[in-house]
Design a protein around this motif. Structure first.
Motif, PDB file in Angstrom:
ATOM      1  N   THR A  34       0.825  -1.215   0.000  1.00 38.22           N
ATOM      2  CA  THR A  34       0.000   0.000   0.000  1.00 38.22           C
ATOM      3  C   THR A  34       0.854   1.258   0.000  1.00 38.22           C
ATOM      4  O   THR A  34       0.483   2.273  -0.602  1.00 38.22           O
ATOM      5  N   PHE A  37       1.549   2.700  -3.411  1.00 33.64           N
ATOM      6  CA  PHE A  37       0.437   3.033  -4.286  1.00 33.64           C
ATOM      7  C   PHE A  37       0.029   4.494  -4.112  1.00 33.64           C
ATOM      8  O   PHE A  37       0.583   5.216  -3.284  1.00 33.64           O
ATOM      9  N   THR A  38      -0.967   4.903  -4.888  1.00 33.09           N
ATOM     10  CA  THR A  38      -1.435   6.293  -4.886  1.00 33.09           C
ATOM     11  C   THR A  38      -2.785   6.390  -4.208  1.00 33.09           C
ATOM     12  O   THR A  38      -3.598   5.466  -4.286  1.00 33.09           O
ATOM     13  N   ILE A  45      -7.363   3.627  -2.453  1.00 32.25           N
ATOM     14  CA  ILE A  45      -6.072   3.262  -3.048  1.00 32.25           C
ATOM     15  C   ILE A  45      -6.224   3.127  -4.553  1.00 32.25           C
ATOM     16  O   ILE A  45      -7.176   2.530  -5.051  1.00 32.25           O
ATOM     17  N   GLU A  46      -5.271   3.699  -5.259  1.00 34.55           N
ATOM     18  CA  GLU A  46      -5.183   3.508  -6.712  1.00 34.55           C
ATOM     19  C   GLU A  46      -3.883   2.753  -6.994  1.00 34.55           C
ATOM     20  O   GLU A  46      -2.816   3.145  -6.537  1.00 34.55           O
ATOM     21  N   PHE A  47      -4.005   1.645  -7.721  1.00 32.84           N
ATOM     22  CA  PHE A  47      -2.862   0.753  -7.921  1.00 32.84           C
ATOM     23  C   PHE A  47      -1.904   1.311  -8.972  1.00 32.84           C
ATOM     24  O   PHE A  47      -1.685   0.734 -10.034  1.00 32.84           O
ATOM     25  N   THR A  48      -1.348   2.479  -8.633  1.00 33.98           N
ATOM     26  CA  THR A  48      -0.340   3.122  -9.469  1.00 33.98           C
ATOM     27  C   THR A  48       0.934   3.268  -8.648  1.00 33.98           C
ATOM     28  O   THR A  48       0.931   3.933  -7.600  1.00 33.98           O
ATOM     29  N   PHE A  49       1.996   2.655  -9.119  1.00 34.42           N
ATOM     30  CA  PHE A  49       3.251   2.657  -8.361  1.00 34.42           C
ATOM     31  C   PHE A  49       3.819   4.072  -8.259  1.00 34.42           C
ATOM     32  O   PHE A  49       3.852   4.820  -9.235  1.00 34.42           O
ATOM     33  N   PRO A 252      -2.046   5.245   1.644  1.00 37.73           N
ATOM     34  CA  PRO A 252      -0.667   5.032   1.171  1.00 37.73           C
ATOM     35  C   PRO A 252       0.377   5.811   1.986  1.00 37.73           C
ATOM     36  O   PRO A 252       1.417   5.254   2.337  1.00 37.73           O
TER      37      PRO A 252
END
Length: 287
Positions: A34, A37-38, A45-49, A252
């Motif tokens: 987490t 993530f963004t 949570i947005e699954f963007t590294f 995050p």
């Protein structure tokens, strides 16, 4: 018989490993994930590294909170050490029959939740609390002292809750102290102060380091002590994590702060391990 015993041991090991994997390793792995993530407004949570959560920790605002947390935790640790060392030494030098009773009294506070004990402390140190009323009754002060919602109140709370964590490791180290070393120091002409500085203190150093870590590490994250006794004016790292997760809903960044605190704790524990090995090696060489 031997086969049944081996099977039972395997089952116990399997249950322990499964419990650790499910309730320790997996949750920590989720927090680590987490933290990279963004934040998302609706889905949390947005699954963007991204590494922005860790970069954000370098912000002067959060660095100030981190430094203040270490300051508060360090002072609380030193106070616990100053109070706890003579207390543990006295218990360790008591007759054997009295030691379990005294240790029982030290452990009794653990039977009550620390949050409830913190609320109880408000009754003691409040403006109309027992402490101020006692001082007024004895004519020591003319008006109540303002202790609540100050840095002093937070410090009192941390010491009150964490003091047993300092006493127990110190007692264990002092109780194992070999009296022959003390007798040898006396025979060589050392006074009590020299014996303490040059014999007792080095030999009980593992207990000192262990107690300091057991106090320092929890003190960094006890956000409810700061909230209840300090009025959230003296923030700790735990307050930042709580506010980000529960109030700002920025999971995050809260996870990144938590992981950073865990890394700091791991470094301190590693330092304790290395210090313990060095002290043991020094004792072996001197022996």
């Amino acid at each position: 018989m031997t086969t049944n015993r081996v099977s039972l041991e395997k089952v116990i090991v399997f249950l322990i490993v499964s419990w650790l994997m499910l309730f320790v390793f997996l949750p920590n792995l989720m927090i680590i994930g987490t933290s990279f993530f963004t934040r998302h407004e609706s889905n949390l949570i947005e699954f963007t590294f991204t590494l922005s959560n860790y970069i954000r920790l370098a912000d002067p605002l959060y660095l100030k909170v981190l430094m203040h947390s270490f300051y508060m935790a360090t002072i609380a640790t030193l106070l616990c050490l100053i109070i706890g060392y003579p207390f543990a030494y006295i218990i360790a030098r008591m007759p054997v029959n009295w030691r379990p009773i005294m240790l029982f009294l030290v452990i009794v506070p653990f039977w009550t939740n620390s949050l409830i004990r913190t609320y109880g402390l408000k009754i003691v140190i409040g403006t109309q609390g027992i402490f101020n009323k006692s001082l007024l009754y004895l004519d020591i002060i003319d008006k109540p002292l303002r202790i609540m919602y100050t840095e002093t109140a937070v410090m009192i709370g941390l010491v009150y809750i964490l003091l047993p964590f300092m006493i127990l490791p110190l007692y264990s180290a002092i109780e194992k102290l070999d009296n022959t070393y003390l007798e040898a120091a006396k025979d060589l002409g050392a006074n009590k102060f020299q014996t303490f500085i040059r014999v007792i203190l080095p030999l009980t150093m593992p207990g000192i380091i262990g107690g300091c870590l057991l106090v320092l590490l929890p003190a960094l994250g006890m956000f409810y002590v700061s909230d209840l006794l300090g009025g959230a004016k003296n923030l700790l790292v735990g307050n930042v994590i709580k506010s980000q997760v529960l109030n700002a809903r920025d999971w995050p960044f809260g996870a990144a702060t938590s992981i950073s605190l865990t890394v700091v704790m791991a470094v301190l524990l590693y330092a304790y391990y290395k210090a313990g090995r060095m002290l043991n090696r020094k004792v072996e060489l001197e022996s």
